[in-house]
Write a protein that holds these residues in place. Sequence first.
Motif, mmCIF file in Angstrom:
data_model
loop_
_atom_site.group_PDB
_atom_site.id
_atom_site.type_symbol
_atom_site.label_atom_id
_atom_site.label_comp_id
_atom_site.label_asym_id
_atom_site.label_seq_id
_atom_site.Cartn_x
_atom_site.Cartn_y
_atom_site.Cartn_z
ATOM 1 N N SER A 63 0.810 -1.220 0.000
ATOM 2 C CA SER A 63 0.000 0.000 0.000
ATOM 3 C C SER A 63 0.844 1.271 0.000
ATOM 4 O O SER A 63 0.298 2.371 0.102
ATOM 5 C CB SER A 63 -0.933 0.009 1.225
ATOM 6 N N VAL A 64 2.174 1.135 -0.126
ATOM 7 C CA VAL A 64 3.039 2.325 -0.090
ATOM 8 C C VAL A 64 2.726 3.281 -1.238
ATOM 9 O O VAL A 64 2.813 4.503 -1.083
ATOM 10 C CB VAL A 64 4.530 1.902 -0.109
ATOM 11 N N SER A 65 2.325 2.745 -2.387
ATOM 12 C CA SER A 65 2.053 3.624 -3.527
ATOM 13 C C SER A 65 0.876 4.556 -3.270
ATOM 14 O O SER A 65 0.754 5.602 -3.911
ATOM 15 C CB SER A 65 1.809 2.808 -4.800
ATOM 16 N N ASP A 66 -0.020 4.187 -2.328
ATOM 17 C CA ASP A 66 -1.113 5.090 -1.973
ATOM 18 C C ASP A 66 -0.596 6.330 -1.243
ATOM 19 O O ASP A 66 -1.291 7.338 -1.158
ATOM 20 C CB ASP A 66 -2.126 4.374 -1.073
ATOM 21 N N ILE A 67 0.651 6.244 -0.725
ATOM 22 C CA ILE A 67 1.227 7.345 0.055
ATOM 23 C C ILE A 67 2.273 8.104 -0.749
ATOM 24 O O ILE A 67 2.209 9.330 -0.880
ATOM 25 C CB ILE A 67 1.851 6.807 1.361
ATOM 26 N N VAL A 68 3.250 7.371 -1.325
ATOM 27 C CA VAL A 68 4.361 8.046 -2.009
ATOM 28 C C VAL A 68 4.124 8.203 -3.508
ATOM 29 O O VAL A 68 4.872 8.910 -4.184
ATOM 30 C CB VAL A 68 5.692 7.298 -1.772
ATOM 31 N N GLY A 69 3.096 7.535 -4.037
ATOM 32 C CA GLY A 69 2.825 7.604 -5.465
ATOM 33 C C GLY A 69 3.138 6.297 -6.165
ATOM 34 O O GLY A 69 3.900 5.461 -5.673
ATOM 35 N N ARG A 70 2.538 6.113 -7.332
ATOM 36 C CA ARG A 70 2.716 4.867 -8.088
ATOM 37 C C ARG A 70 4.110 4.779 -8.723
ATOM 38 O O ARG A 70 4.719 3.709 -8.761
ATOM 39 C CB ARG A 70 1.674 4.771 -9.211
ATOM 40 N N ARG A 71 4.628 5.890 -9.235
ATOM 41 C CA ARG A 71 5.853 5.855 -10.042
ATOM 42 C C ARG A 71 7.072 5.347 -9.273
ATOM 43 O O ARG A 71 7.782 4.463 -9.770
ATOM 44 C CB ARG A 71 6.126 7.237 -10.634
ATOM 45 N N PRO A 72 7.387 5.882 -8.080
ATOM 46 C CA PRO A 72 8.603 5.403 -7.413
ATOM 47 C C PRO A 72 8.541 3.929 -7.037
ATOM 48 O O PRO A 72 9.546 3.212 -7.127
ATOM 49 C CB PRO A 72 8.711 6.301 -6.177
ATOM 50 N N VAL A 73 7.361 3.461 -6.619
ATOM 51 C CA VAL A 73 7.234 2.050 -6.245
ATOM 52 C C VAL A 73 7.378 1.157 -7.473
ATOM 53 O O VAL A 73 8.110 0.155 -7.458
ATOM 54 C CB VAL A 73 5.885 1.794 -5.545
ATOM 55 N N ALA A 74 6.697 1.518 -8.565
ATOM 56 C CA ALA A 74 6.780 0.715 -9.791
ATOM 57 C C ALA A 74 8.196 0.705 -10.350
ATOM 58 O O ALA A 74 8.711 -0.347 -10.764
ATOM 59 C CB ALA A 74 5.805 1.256 -10.835
ATOM 60 N N SER A 75 8.865 1.852 -10.354
ATOM 61 C CA SER A 75 10.218 1.934 -10.906
ATOM 62 C C SER A 75 11.202 1.106 -10.097
ATOM 63 O O SER A 75 12.016 0.348 -10.644
ATOM 64 C CB SER A 75 10.673 3.390 -10.957
ATOM 65 N N ALA A 76 11.131 1.232 -8.768
ATOM 66 C CA ALA A 76 12.037 0.464 -7.916
ATOM 67 C C ALA A 76 11.799 -1.039 -8.074
ATOM 68 O O ALA A 76 12.754 -1.838 -8.109
ATOM 69 C CB ALA A 76 11.850 0.877 -6.453
ATOM 70 N N ALA A 77 10.531 -1.437 -8.190
ATOM 71 C CA ALA A 77 10.214 -2.858 -8.360
ATOM 72 C C ALA A 77 10.771 -3.391 -9.677
ATOM 73 O O ALA A 77 11.289 -4.521 -9.739
ATOM 74 C CB ALA A 77 8.701 -3.059 -8.301
ATOM 75 N N LEU A 78 10.703 -2.605 -10.727
ATOM 76 C CA LEU A 78 11.219 -3.040 -12.034
ATOM 77 C C LEU A 78 12.739 -3.177 -12.021
ATOM 78 O O LEU A 78 13.296 -4.109 -12.610
ATOM 79 C CB LEU A 78 10.785 -2.047 -13.109
ATOM 80 N N VAL A 79 13.421 -2.258 -11.340
ATOM 81 C CA VAL A 79 14.880 -2.372 -11.220
ATOM 82 C C VAL A 79 15.247 -3.643 -10.449
ATOM 83 O O VAL A 79 16.150 -4.394 -10.841
ATOM 84 C CB VAL A 79 15.459 -1.127 -10.525
ATOM 85 N N LEU A 80 14.528 -3.903 -9.359
ATOM 86 C CA LEU A 80 14.784 -5.116 -8.580
ATOM 87 C C LEU A 80 14.494 -6.363 -9.403
ATOM 88 O O LEU A 80 15.210 -7.375 -9.310
ATOM 89 C CB LEU A 80 13.933 -5.099 -7.308
ATOM 90 N N LEU A 81 13.462 -6.302 -10.236
ATOM 91 C CA LEU A 81 13.139 -7.439 -11.094
ATOM 92 C C LEU A 81 14.252 -7.699 -12.103
ATOM 93 O O LEU A 81 14.582 -8.852 -12.403
ATOM 94 C CB LEU A 81 11.823 -7.157 -11.815
ATOM 95 N N ALA A 82 14.869 -6.639 -12.625
ATOM 96 C CA ALA A 82 16.001 -6.803 -13.532
ATOM 97 C C ALA A 82 17.171 -7.492 -12.822
ATOM 98 O O ALA A 82 17.854 -8.353 -13.402
ATOM 99 C CB ALA A 82 16.438 -5.445 -14.074
ATOM 100 N N VAL A 83 17.392 -7.143 -11.556
ATOM 101 C CA VAL A 83 18.435 -7.810 -10.767
ATOM 102 C C VAL A 83 18.122 -9.302 -10.638
ATOM 103 O O VAL A 83 19.003 -10.165 -10.787
ATOM 104 C CB VAL A 83 18.560 -7.156 -9.379
ATOM 105 N N GLY A 84 16.850 -9.614 -10.371
ATOM 106 C CA GLY A 84 16.457 -11.015 -10.278
ATOM 107 C C GLY A 84 16.715 -11.785 -11.559
ATOM 108 O O GLY A 84 17.158 -12.941 -11.537
#
Length: 412
Positions: A63-84
């Motif tokens: 639920s963090v995106s409801d507070i900080v916004g969708r973009r930072p959460v989505a971007s960070a998740a995609l970078v982590l997915l690339a690491v995976g």
Amino acid sequence: MLGRSAAFVVAATVGAATLSAASAPSPLYPVYQRLFGFSSLVLTVVFAVYVVALLVALLTVGSVSDIVGRRPVASAALVLLAVGMMLFAGAEGTGTLLVARIVQGFAVGAATGTITAMILDAAPGPVIGSVVSSAFSPLGIAIGAVLSGALVEFAPLPRQLVYWVLGAVYVVLAGLVWLVPEPGREGAERNVDGHEGTRPSVWRSLVPSAALPVEVAPTFAALAPSISATWALAGLYLSLGSSVIGDLLGVTSHFVIGLVLGVFFASGIAGTALSAALRPQLREPFGYGALAAGVAVTMAATASSSLPVYLVGSVLAGAGFGASFRFAVNALGEKAPPESRGEVFATMYIVSYLAFSVPALVAGLAVEAVGLEPTALGYGCLVIALVAGASVASARIRRRGASDTTKKQEQA
């Protein structure tokens, strides 16, 4: 910033690409088994740790995106997915596979609720928003399975290339999501108790939790059995599906295995679109009926070792998967306040992925004890039972709603 239509396309693309990671390893599981020498039980553990990590992400950052916004959460998740993906490409043993799956699972868990909310935020209308937000999961999984199977069978570096391709895609998308406009978050100036004046605490939102707004809870409870049925079946296809297709149906080509897995999830897209075209009162029974009938056909195909019949059953079951899940997403999207959508869909995915993983893990144990065919047939019976439970729950909700309407009319 992108216009609304372009932002919607980017959000939908991010959703499909993210879920491609979930199925990319599936055609490779038989290869990993032979190469690293692990059993069917270890295979399901490799599958299950992904879901455990995904659930941890949903419970903490969902639920963090409801507070900080969708973009930072989505971007960070995609970078982590690339690491995976890079960890998968360099996997040299079971331990590395487990680490890669954990990183991948956390990244997908951080992204799914956020991206579902992002799609609904950017959608030009509620109907197309519900269709796309429920279709990106099966679309992404289908793409991942077919792409992986094709590259493993026909391309060089079969254990690395698919991960390198997906990793590059995630890095590009991590930049593109910053061009998607953020919606106004009406709840941005409310504290955790819902009162005006204090911005919600990001750190408090990271405390593991699964919550729903009061107005959403009854709808969610009624939909839980159908959500469980659809994702339990998806879990069977992505955990033991390769083994069923290879060992029980006699398929030896990695590409064909990926294609058969992809048929189920691609049919989910068709089911989603067909559901949207039906009259509202037909959408739920169509989804449940197609899901149960498709599972029954695949069970018959498994028992008779018939690949063509299995494909027919997969098409039917996939259509039911898409229609049922679209019905759930649409119902929850209509009930959820915009400022709580991330939380609502994170909670939905917690239920989804518990159903996705727990039965699959139990099935891995069962394969060791009773064999693959009895396990697959028993799993099908479980899914049909869940569909029956969903139908009963829906009928009760309808009766209760009709009773409440009658009482209000009498009081008036």
